[in-house]
Write a protein that holds these residues in place. Structure first.
Motif, short mmCIF file in Angstrom:
data_model
loop_
_atom_site.label_atom_id
_atom_site.label_comp_id
_atom_site.label_asym_id
_atom_site.label_seq_id
_atom_site.Cartn_x
_atom_site.Cartn_y
_atom_site.Cartn_z
N ARG A 1 1.11 -1.35 -0.23
CA ARG A 1 -0.33 0.23 -0.29
C ARG A 1 1.68 1.35 0.16
O ARG A 1 0.55 1.81 -0.93
CB ARG A 1 -1.20 0.28 1.31
CG ARG A 1 -1.79 -0.94 1.13
CD ARG A 1 -3.22 -1.14 2.02
NE ARG A 1 -2.77 -1.22 3.57
CZ ARG A 1 -2.88 -1.93 3.91
NH1 ARG A 1 -3.22 -3.32 3.16
NH2 ARG A 1 -1.74 -2.24 5.19
N PRO B 1 -9.36 8.06 -0.98
CA PRO B 1 -9.23 7.56 0.33
C PRO B 1 -9.44 5.73 -0.35
O PRO B 1 -10.12 5.56 -0.78
CB PRO B 1 -9.97 7.86 0.93
CG PRO B 1 -10.36 8.99 0.14
CD PRO B 1 -10.32 9.05 -0.83
N ASP B 2 -8.49 5.39 1.11
CA ASP B 2 -8.27 3.20 0.43
C ASP B 2 -8.33 3.37 -0.66
O ASP B 2 -7.81 2.40 -0.88
CB ASP B 2 -9.87 3.10 1.30
CG ASP B 2 -9.63 3.14 3.03
OD1 ASP B 2 -8.79 3.48 3.31
OD2 ASP B 2 -11.19 4.06 2.79
N ALA C 1 -4.79 0.94 -0.82
CA ALA C 1 -5.52 -0.34 -0.07
C ALA C 1 -6.04 -1.40 -1.94
O ALA C 1 -6.03 -2.76 -1.37
CB ALA C 1 -6.64 -0.36 0.76
N GLN C 2 -7.09 -0.45 -1.83
CA GLN C 2 -8.32 -1.45 -3.35
C GLN C 2 -7.11 -1.72 -3.97
O GLN C 2 -7.01 -2.93 -5.11
CB GLN C 2 -9.14 -0.70 -3.94
CG GLN C 2 -9.88 0.18 -2.81
CD GLN C 2 -11.08 1.59 -3.58
OE1 GLN C 2 -10.98 1.61 -5.07
NE2 GLN C 2 -11.43 2.21 -3.11
#
Length: 190
Positions: free
Chosen positions: A85, A169-170, A173-174
């Motif tokens: 990440r 945002p995130d 991670a995706q």
């Protein structure tokens, strides 16, 4: 108060801006000198090899700066997916323009001598690609992913650079979840 960069740094910065905007063939040393507020011969005082030596200095500085961010990302505590990440964010940092600065450095290799091409290429492989390959080699060794580490590195970096998800945002991670979904070991179907 921010210190004013020395003339050598100003020349490198101006060259880098032209490289990013127009690519290596589009760089004018007269334009570089003008943007720094010096005469063209002053460039040769700092870079006797001219355009090619200046390119090498700018490319190697970029690689060093990217290497520093990469080392920090790879030193992050936690499991491989966490490191990926952080790495995805580093990889995507320079991909926001249509043609990234990193791509301009790569494209310029077609216009420089074999010696400069070798120096820049070998430094890039050693300082940028090899540490990521080592991360994937370890992940393969402990069974977190399957595949050839160089392929995994290449696929991951291309995925991280090709999507603007990383900047959400995130998003990192995706991207990592998508990558790991394809790279994790599969249970055999009975």
């Amino acid at each position: 108060m921010t210190p004013v960069p020395d003339t050598r740094s100003q020349i490198m910065n101006a060259f880098g801006e032209q490289l990013a905007a127009a690519g290596y063939p589009g760089i004018s040393l007269v334009g570089v000198a003008r943007s720094v507020g010096i005469q063209k011969p002053s460039i040769y005082h700092h870079f006797p090899g001219g355009k090619e030596e200046l390119y090498a200095a700018v490319a190697l500085r970029f690689i060093e700066q990217l290497h520093d961010r990469l080392v920090t990302a790879l030193a992050a505590e936690g499991p491989t997916d966490h490191k990926l990440r952080v790495l995805a964010v580093v990889a995507a940092e320079h991909s926001t323009r249509a043609i990234s600065f990193e791509q301009r450095i790569y494209d310029a290799l077609d216009h420089v001598s074999d010696e400069t091409r070798g120096t820049v290429s070998q430094t890039y492989v050693r300082d940028i690609l090899d540490p990521v390959v080592a991360l994937f080699a370890h992940a393969v060794e402990v069974g977190e992913v399957v595949g050839e580490p160089w392929f995994l590195m290449n696929a991951f970096l291309h995925l991280a650079r090709a999507t603007d998800l990383v900047n959400t945002p995130d998003g990192a991670a995706q991207v990592v979840a998508l990558f790991l979904d394809g790279a994790r070991p599969r249970q055999p179907v009975l």
